[in-house]
Design an enzyme around this catalytic site. Structure first.
Site: not given
Ligand code: PPY
Length: 349
Positions: A78, A181-182, A185
């Site tokens: 991440k 949360g809107v 997603v």
């Molecule tokens: C997630 O599902 O939290 C992601 O980060 C998905 C994702 C995976 C690869 C690139 C961008 C987002």
């Protein structure tokens, strides 16, 4: 910060201070056991830098479980960019380009894409310097676009599967679903839920986000501090993490939880608190894998939009039924069962 890293069970963290924008970049690589790490890049101001690092570490761990359970050959990663409040549009684009150069330097140990605070348009900018390690660019730029609707479809599927377990039917007609949360997603989920006949309650810390649904469709908007106390059939957390904890779980008045937020449990033990209250919890890393699966499916495996939808629905149904079977068979929490599914794949790597 040292203690956060010491306690973390991941592989490495890359840290960079961007002097021009006064921004901090953290790339957490939790695992490369199944393949290169991949995960979205989050960008927002953080009151304390420690929280940005904490987000990167926790969210990358969630990605490891997500990829493993979904059957993808990627590891957990991440990116987090902690930006000052004052960053203007030009400064932001320039920072994204420098971020792309930074990601590129690591030669594919980390792939990234859109996340909270970044869009497909931002990925196009990052890819100017970060190509070929950037997923989720706009369709115009050859990417798969915003993954939000795929995540939303996966969460809807999860809600239907938990409804089947708890109420004996996946039909949501008349079932009260509370969406917390809107944003990207949650909005997509709310739109999909409207076609199921569910009674939808929405909530958001930003009143302008709920306004559209209240004005256009007359959906009831719940004040954020009343979300946990409001009776409903299914609670769908689609905002921040750690909202299922010792303080909120005793207040919940729902039969099941299935939502899109990452890292919904405050601690792993909170899954047991949910089980003791007989609230069925769909592990977040299974319920919210739709966007991640669709991105890789369409950009790496050559799936069409329709195939991506079919495959993510199938994977989520199959994993959740395994989870619920495992919890019935040996009394573990659903979170524990989901982790076992992921761990089986990780230990066979
Ligand atoms: C997630 O599902 O939290 C992601 O980060 C998905 C994702 C995976 C690869 C690139 C961008 C987002």
């Amino acid at each position: 910060m040292e203690s956060l890293i010491k306690q973390w069970d991941g592989e490495s963290v890359i840290i960079r201070y961007d002097r021009v924008a006064d921004a901090w970049i953290f790339i957490a690589i939790h695992s490369t056991a199944l393949g290169p790490s991949a995960g979205g890049t989050r960008m927002k101001p953080y009151p304390h830098l420690k929280e940005a690092l904490e987000d990167a570490l926790r969210l990358s761990g969630g990605m490891t479980l997500k990829w493993a359970a979904a059957g993808n050959d990627y590891g957990g990663g991440k990116g987090v960019i902690a930006v000052p409040d004052s960053l203007d549009s030009q400064g932001r684009s320039d920072l994204l380009r420098r971020y792309g150069t930074f990601v590129h330097q690591y030669n594919g140990i980390f792939f990234t894409g859109p996340d909270y605070g970044t869009s497909s348009e931002d990925m196009d900018i990052i890819a100017e310097t970060g190509d070929p390690y950037i997923f989720g660019r706009t369709k115009a730029a050859g990417g798969s676009g915003n993954p939000g609707p795929y995540t939303a479809l996966g969460v809807l599927t999860s809600i239907q599967v938990v409804a089947e377990q708890v109420f004996g039917t996946s039909n949501l007609e008349g079932k009260k679903v509370l969406v917390q949360g809107v944003g990207s997603v949650g909005r997509g989920l709310t739109t999909l839920l409207r076609d199921t006949g569910a009674e939808i309650l929405i909530s958001d810390v930003n009143p302008s986000s709920t306004q559209y649904f209240s004005d256009e469709f007359g959906l009831e908007s719940i004040p954020p501090d009343e979300v946990y106390d409001r009776p409903c059939d299914i609670f769908a957390p689609c905002a921040v993490g750690a909202i299922l904890n010792k303080e909120t779980i005793p207040r919940l008045r729902c039969r099941a939880v299935a939502g899109a937020a990452n890292n919904q449990l405050g601690t792993p033990g909170d899954a047991d608190l949910l089980r003791e209250r007989d609230i069925l919890y769909a592990p977040d890393f299974i319920a919210n894998c739709g966007g991640a699966m669709a991105i890789i499916g369409m950009e790496v495996q050559g799936w069409s939009h329709k195939e991506a939808e079919e495959k993510l629905v199938h994977a989520i149904k199959s994993n959740l039924s395994k989870v619920f079977q495992m919890t019935k068979a040996d009394g573990c929490s659903t979170d524990e069962a989901g982790k076992r599914i992921a761990d089986r794949r990780l230990s066979s790597a």
